[in-house]
Scaffold this motif. Sequence first.
Motif, PDB file in Angstrom:
ATOM      1  N   VAL A  48      23.133  43.609  35.954  1.00  0.00           N
ATOM      2  CA  VAL A  48      23.113  44.282  37.256  1.00  0.00           C
ATOM      3  C   VAL A  48      22.265  45.555  37.198  1.00  0.00           C
ATOM      4  N   SER A  49      22.359  46.300  36.108  1.00  0.00           N
ATOM      5  CA  SER A  49      21.541  47.511  35.972  1.00  0.00           C
ATOM      6  C   SER A  49      20.055  47.170  35.986  1.00  0.00           C
ATOM      7  N   LEU A  50      19.687  46.063  35.347  1.00  0.00           N
ATOM      8  CA  LEU A  50      18.286  45.642  35.365  1.00  0.00           C
ATOM      9  C   LEU A  50      17.840  45.278  36.776  1.00  0.00           C
ATOM     10  N   LEU A  51      18.686  44.564  37.528  1.00  0.00           N
ATOM     11  CA  LEU A  51      18.335  44.204  38.900  1.00  0.00           C
ATOM     12  C   LEU A  51      18.181  45.442  39.778  1.00  0.00           C
ATOM     13  N   ILE A  52      19.068  46.410  39.605  1.00  0.00           N
ATOM     14  CA  ILE A  52      18.967  47.646  40.391  1.00  0.00           C
ATOM     15  C   ILE A  52      17.711  48.421  40.017  1.00  0.00           C
ATOM     16  N   THR A  53      17.376  48.442  38.741  1.00  0.00           N
ATOM     17  CA  THR A  53      16.172  49.155  38.295  1.00  0.00           C
ATOM     18  C   THR A  53      14.911  48.507  38.860  1.00  0.00           C
TER      19      THR A  53
ATOM     20  N   GLY B 283      14.720  46.815  41.625  1.00  0.00           N
ATOM     21  CA  GLY B 283      14.671  47.175  43.032  1.00  0.00           C
ATOM     22  C   GLY B 283      14.206  48.603  43.251  1.00  0.00           C
ATOM     23  N   ALA B 284      14.650  49.510  42.391  1.00  0.00           N
ATOM     24  CA  ALA B 284      14.237  50.910  42.538  1.00  0.00           C
ATOM     25  C   ALA B 284      12.765  51.114  42.210  1.00  0.00           C
ATOM     26  N   CYS B 285      12.186  50.228  41.393  1.00  0.00           N
ATOM     27  CA  CYS B 285      10.763  50.362  41.072  1.00  0.00           C
ATOM     28  C   CYS B 285       9.890  50.109  42.294  1.00  0.00           C
ATOM     29  N   PHE B 286      10.335  49.244  43.201  1.00  0.00           N
ATOM     30  CA  PHE B 286       9.569  49.002  44.420  1.00  0.00           C
ATOM     31  C   PHE B 286       9.708  50.168  45.387  1.00  0.00           C
ATOM     32  N   CYS B 287      10.907  50.631  45.558  1.00  0.00           N
ATOM     33  CA  CYS B 287      11.175  51.776  46.435  1.00  0.00           C
ATOM     34  C   CYS B 287      12.638  52.156  46.247  1.00  0.00           C
ATOM     35  N   LEU B 288      12.995  53.314  46.711  1.00  0.00           N
ATOM     36  CA  LEU B 288      14.376  53.755  46.564  1.00  0.00           C
ATOM     37  C   LEU B 288      15.321  52.880  47.370  1.00  0.00           C
TER      38      LEU B 288
ATOM     39  N   TYR C  49      19.997  49.122  48.018  1.00  0.00           N
ATOM     40  CA  TYR C  49      20.513  47.879  48.578  1.00  0.00           C
ATOM     41  C   TYR C  49      21.077  46.985  47.474  1.00  0.00           C
ATOM     42  N   ALA C  50      20.369  46.898  46.357  1.00  0.00           N
ATOM     43  CA  ALA C  50      20.864  46.093  45.240  1.00  0.00           C
ATOM     44  C   ALA C  50      22.148  46.681  44.669  1.00  0.00           C
ATOM     45  N   ALA C  51      22.232  48.009  44.600  1.00  0.00           N
ATOM     46  CA  ALA C  51      23.452  48.634  44.088  1.00  0.00           C
ATOM     47  C   ALA C  51      24.652  48.320  44.970  1.00  0.00           C
ATOM     48  N   CYS C  52      24.457  48.294  46.287  1.00  0.00           N
ATOM     49  CA  CYS C  52      25.561  47.959  47.196  1.00  0.00           C
ATOM     50  C   CYS C  52      25.897  46.471  47.142  1.00  0.00           C
TER      51      CYS C  52
END
Length: 404
Positions: A264-269, A271-276, A281-284
């Motif tokens: 999950v941390s990798l997926l959130i990271t 997503g954050a690389c594209f934009c905040l 959204y991935a974190a939620c």
Amino acid sequence: MSDLPPSGATEPVPPASPGVPADPTRSTPPAAAPAPASGHAADPTAPGSPTPTVPAQQGWPAGSGGFAAPGQPAPGGPQPWDPYRTDPAAPPQGWTWPAGGAPLPGAAYPGYALPGQPYGWHPGLDPHDPLVTPPHAGVGGWFSRCGGALRRGWRQLLPIMLLTQTVPAAVIAVLSLAFAPTGQPVTGPDGAPALPDGYFENIFAFYGVVLLAALIFGPLQSTGWAAGTWVVARQAAGEPVGVGAALRYGLRRALGLWGWTLVVSLLITVGACFCLLPGLYAACAFALFGPIYLFERQEPVGRAWRMFHNRFGMVLGRVALVMCALIAAAVLDGVLGAVNQLAFGVDPMAAPGTAAGAVAVAVVGAVLATPAYLAQLVGLVAAYAEQRAQEGPVNAARLAAELG
């Protein structure tokens, strides 16, 4: 000679067929009563109204209502559903409310509402369950369950959070002070910004140490999340709990939960690389993966994604409230970091006196963040239990049993 018709029956009587004797019992039907002047049909239940009768047929007793099937009332006797009963307000004989409140065959959960029950309520759910928020309770019911979990278990949850969340956060904060790059960009002779020597090496060393510490402490933190979930669920079910037993349970689930945390941390990271916004959204969307893994132990990422989108507003609202507590803790940590830098300088580890003061401030900041960890734990567990209630009947005892 009079023009008025003769008195008596106005309908002609057909002649008897040849060879068939006339029926001596047949009588001339009486003339119909005139309709009311208002134009409405006469009420058969009104006092004084004649009770309709069924004409006798050949071979049946006079006054009978027809052929009596096996197990049915005798012809001419009282019928269970009498349309001409004298009390229109009374229900027909044998008619009652459906037993129970289960949905009708083919009906969608949570079923229809019976008298005295709230809309959408299913009888398999307990409106006073200490952990599961019923579908109609809203955010107030969720807050009530979170507060109840904290009141019941803070004596066990607080030491678990201090050991598994606060201690790693304090260690990482101290390591950040020790390895934070002290060199700042300066202006060169030509007016262009210039980086000090070894700036990038110090940056990579700083983030490398922080990432390594996070990986090392990851299983310990996962132990705390699993142990805290075990305490919340078992106390809601009325079962005894202890810090030692909770930590032993957390150790059994730590590696699996830690592995899914990395995913999950990798997926959130990413997503954050594209934009905040994609990162948030991935974190939620994946916020409930931890409780899903602990209670169901299968497909936590996909299940969290579907649960989030099936009831988007509800899950987003609960997760956003949990994130508000985490953001408040992050803001407090940032304020303490600014105070630390103003009081002890950019390089506080250069002298023993400033180093001790900076470390003390970092530890205090980690301790002050402990309530945010508690809010995150109980908020996500209560949100997961609420979503389970939206899918079908569930209670705290069942959830506690699912933990194993």
